[in-house]
Design an enzyme around this catalytic site. Sequence first.
Site, PDB file in Angstrom:
ATOM      1  N   ASN A 118       8.934   5.476  13.299  1.00 28.09           N
ATOM      2  CA  ASN A 118       8.567   6.887  13.165  1.00 28.09           C
ATOM      3  C   ASN A 118       9.639   7.640  12.380  1.00 28.09           C
ATOM      4  OD1 ASN A 118       6.718   9.036  13.919  1.00 28.09           O
ATOM      5  ND2 ASN A 118       8.284   9.740  15.351  1.00 28.09           N
ATOM      6  N   VAL A 127       1.920  12.457   7.116  1.00 25.45           N
ATOM      7  CA  VAL A 127       1.840  11.444   8.171  1.00 25.45           C
ATOM      8  C   VAL A 127       2.575  12.089   9.340  1.00 25.45           C
ATOM      9  CG1 VAL A 127       2.529   9.124   8.896  1.00 25.45           C
ATOM     10  CG2 VAL A 127       1.704   9.512   6.564  1.00 25.45           C
ATOM     11  N   PRO A 128       1.831  12.582  10.331  1.00 20.80           N
ATOM     12  CA  PRO A 128       2.367  13.552  11.297  1.00 20.80           C
ATOM     13  C   PRO A 128       3.294  12.988  12.379  1.00 20.80           C
ATOM     14  CG  PRO A 128       0.105  13.032  11.842  1.00 20.80           C
ATOM     15  CD  PRO A 128       0.414  12.311  10.558  1.00 20.80           C
ATOM     16  N   CYS A 129       4.483  12.561  11.966  1.00 16.68           N
ATOM     17  CA  CYS A 129       5.456  12.050  12.926  1.00 16.68           C
ATOM     18  C   CYS A 129       5.933  13.146  13.876  1.00 16.68           C
ATOM     19  CB  CYS A 129       6.630  11.402  12.201  1.00 16.68           C
ATOM     20  SG  CYS A 129       7.416  12.431  10.962  1.00 16.68           S
ATOM     21  N   HIS A 130       5.720  14.411  13.517  1.00 20.05           N
ATOM     22  CA  HIS A 130       6.113  15.506  14.404  1.00 20.05           C
ATOM     23  C   HIS A 130       5.268  15.546  15.673  1.00 20.05           C
ATOM     24  CE1 HIS A 130       2.967  17.182  11.759  1.00 20.05           C
ATOM     25  NE2 HIS A 130       2.625  17.925  12.796  1.00 20.05           N
TER      26      HIS A 130
END
Length: 166
Positions: A118, A127-130
């Site tokens: 991540n 790419v929503p790593c949050h």
Amino acid sequence: MRITHTLIDSPYGPLTLVAADGVLSRLYMENQRHRPPQETFGERGDGGPFPEVIDQLQAYFAGELTEFTMELNLSGTPFQRRVWRGLQQIPYGETRTYGELAEALGSPGASRAVGLANGKNPVGIIVPCHRVIGANGSLTGYGGGLERKQRLLAFERGAAREDVLF
């Protein structure tokens, strides 16, 4: 391989978009951890994939887009790419723990490895790593900084736009 980049403004600070052979491959925030030197971003250009990427990012920041559809050129290990695909499955406005993501990927017990992959996500926001949080619900690690992570999550959960702007 031809590398180009462009800069755009966002509610979360300037973003550097980098394309490899005409396909978005990286997105960097200002003061992002693990940000490579500027000279690795190639020549500056506004063509290629950038108009589409910018349109989608602007629609996202306006609250009109919840899922990105542009082509991505993500360079990483097979496990990292699997984690990044898993991140793209987390619905807008929702979160998952590292353990839940590891379980969904068929690798229970690999939450630490998921966290490392991540952290290597080359295109944050898109790419929503949050959307990945600690097992106890805490905000843990984010290359763009925990304040940005908190603001992105609040934005996606419907906080008033003025509550998430700098």
